[in-house]
Design a protein around this motif. Structure first.
Motif, PDB file in Angstrom:
ATOM      1  N   GLY A   1       0.817  -1.197   0.000  1.00  0.00           N
ATOM      2  CA  GLY A   1       0.000   0.000   0.000  1.00  0.00           C
ATOM      3  C   GLY A   1       0.852   1.249   0.000  1.00  0.00           C
ATOM      4  O   GLY A   1       2.070   1.196   0.189  1.00  0.00           O
TER       5      GLY A   1
ATOM      6  N   SER B   1      -3.832   3.500   0.276  1.00  0.00           N
ATOM      7  CA  SER B   1      -4.198   3.111  -1.094  1.00  0.00           C
ATOM      8  C   SER B   1      -3.416   1.867  -1.517  1.00  0.00           C
ATOM      9  O   SER B   1      -2.228   1.746  -1.208  1.00  0.00           O
ATOM     10  N   PRO B   2      -4.061   0.878  -2.191  1.00  0.00           N
ATOM     11  CA  PRO B   2      -5.421   0.904  -2.740  1.00  0.00           C
ATOM     12  C   PRO B   2      -6.491   0.325  -1.808  1.00  0.00           C
ATOM     13  O   PRO B   2      -7.603   0.067  -2.236  1.00  0.00           O
TER      14      PRO B   2
ATOM     15  N   ALA C   1     -12.752   4.972   6.052  1.00  0.00           N
ATOM     16  CA  ALA C   1     -11.807   5.652   5.180  1.00  0.00           C
ATOM     17  C   ALA C   1     -11.988   7.156   5.311  1.00  0.00           C
ATOM     18  O   ALA C   1     -12.941   7.649   5.915  1.00  0.00           O
TER      19      ALA C   1
ATOM     20  N   ASP D   1      -8.072   1.828   0.260  1.00  0.00           N
ATOM     21  CA  ASP D   1      -9.135   2.828   0.396  1.00  0.00           C
ATOM     22  C   ASP D   1     -10.100   2.835  -0.779  1.00  0.00           C
ATOM     23  O   ASP D   1     -11.085   3.561  -0.771  1.00  0.00           O
ATOM     24  N   ALA D   2      -9.821   2.023  -1.814  1.00  0.00           N
ATOM     25  CA  ALA D   2     -10.712   1.976  -2.978  1.00  0.00           C
ATOM     26  C   ALA D   2     -12.081   1.402  -2.595  1.00  0.00           C
ATOM     27  O   ALA D   2     -12.176   0.504  -1.748  1.00  0.00           O
TER      28      ALA D   2
ATOM     29  N   ASN E   1      -5.607   9.806   0.384  1.00  0.00           N
ATOM     30  CA  ASN E   1      -6.168   8.500   0.761  1.00  0.00           C
ATOM     31  C   ASN E   1      -7.696   8.527   0.748  1.00  0.00           C
ATOM     32  O   ASN E   1      -8.359   8.084   1.681  1.00  0.00           O
ATOM     33  N   ASP E   2      -8.240   9.061  -0.321  1.00  0.00           N
ATOM     34  CA  ASP E   2      -9.696   9.193  -0.420  1.00  0.00           C
ATOM     35  C   ASP E   2     -10.300   8.228  -1.435  1.00  0.00           C
ATOM     36  O   ASP E   2     -11.440   8.400  -1.865  1.00  0.00           O
ATOM     37  N   GLY E   3      -9.526   7.221  -1.837  1.00  0.00           N
ATOM     38  CA  GLY E   3     -10.057   6.229  -2.758  1.00  0.00           C
ATOM     39  C   GLY E   3     -10.080   6.667  -4.198  1.00  0.00           C
ATOM     40  O   GLY E   3     -10.705   6.013  -5.031  1.00  0.00           O
ATOM     41  N   ARG E   4      -9.396   7.771  -4.520  1.00  0.00           N
ATOM     42  CA  ARG E   4      -9.417   8.272  -5.890  1.00  0.00           C
ATOM     43  C   ARG E   4      -8.034   8.333  -6.524  1.00  0.00           C
ATOM     44  O   ARG E   4      -7.837   9.032  -7.519  1.00  0.00           O
ATOM     45  N   SER E   5      -7.084   7.608  -5.957  1.00  0.00           N
ATOM     46  CA  SER E   5      -5.769   7.538  -6.588  1.00  0.00           C
ATOM     47  C   SER E   5      -5.866   6.698  -7.861  1.00  0.00           C
ATOM     48  O   SER E   5      -6.840   5.969  -8.079  1.00  0.00           O
TER      49      SER E   5
ATOM     50  N   ALA F   1      -6.198   3.047  -6.954  1.00  0.00           N
ATOM     51  CA  ALA F   1      -7.519   2.737  -6.424  1.00  0.00           C
ATOM     52  C   ALA F   1      -8.563   2.655  -7.530  1.00  0.00           C
ATOM     53  O   ALA F   1      -9.407   1.744  -7.552  1.00  0.00           O
TER      54      ALA F   1
END
Length: 233
Positions: A142, A185-186, A227, A188-189, A148-152, A155
């Motif tokens: 990771g 991440s990932p 998250a 947090d996806a 770390n909002d699930g939008r990398s 992710a």
């Protein structure tokens, strides 16, 4: 060649010779092939039984005939080995202990250390989940990102892979308990299952000498949800 030292030789029979003692000769080496074929294992170094430290490193061979590549997979780390053993291990301690899915087959995709997410690692995950022999993907890996909002990128790719191929992806939640920004991440996806560190009362007593109140616990260092965007993790 590795610099001026002879390192690997390969024949058309899919046999590989590794100059493990670096004496510039293959005469004293045994031919190896892919681990999955006959479970060949090689060893670098020579152990000194008088010391507590092990001076040897085991390795296996993986060949890629299509791209004419040879991979030497060294067993230098404990994390992936420990997770694989707990999950897929069989007949430990004379057959008294098994993992969750003993004897299941795995495809290992080393992510490297300290390099972040590389294009080759992303491609490896994509190739793995597309393989019809693969039922699930587990990543002991990771990245601590600023959001770390699930939008990398990683992710988003994982979300698309789960939705397209219908196979679950598990990823480490991380080793940080800094509240809402703990899941890395990932993990947090949205479509990825984040896995934290579990600690039983018995394990705590054996490893740390601490008797916990509850039988089932989360390790103190492990990341935990939700998250950062409020998603259940």
């Amino acid at each position: 060649r590795d610099g001026s030292r002879l390192f690997v030789a390969c024949a058309n029979t899919n046999a590989v010779w590794v100059d493990t003692n670096q004496n510039l000769s293959f005469a004293d080496e045994k031919p190896l092939t892919d681990y999955r074929v006959r479970h060949d294992i090689g060893v670098f170094g020579k152990d000194d039984p008088k010391t507590a430290l092990r001076e040897t490193v085991g390795f296996t061979i993986q060949t890629d005939p299509i791209h004419k590549l040879i991979f030497i997979v060294a067993g230098y780390a404990t994390h992936g080995t420990g997770v694989s053993g707990a999950t897929f291990g069989a007949n430990f301690f004379g057959g008294k202990l098994n993992g969750v899915a003993p004897g299941a087959q795995i495809i290992s995709l080393p992510a490297g250390r300290g390099t972040g997410v590389t294009g080759s690692f992303l491609e490896a995950v994509i190739i793995a989940i597309k393989d019809p022999r693969v039922d699930l993907v587990s990543m002991q890996f990771g990245n601590f990102l600023h959001q770390n909002d699930g939008r990398s990128t990683f992710a988003l790719i994982c979300n698309r892979l789960v939705n397209k191929y219908g196979k679950p992806i598990f990823a480490g939640a991380g080793n940080g308990n800094d509240a809402l920004n703990g899941i890395i991440s990932p993990g947090d996806a949205k479509e990825v299952i984040a896995v934290g560190s579990y600690l039983s009362r018995e394990t705590s007593l054996v490893n740390y000498g601490a008797k916990l109140r509850d039988y089932d616990n989360m390790n103190g260092y492990t990341s935990r949800g939700p998250a950062k965007d409020g998603a259940l993790k």
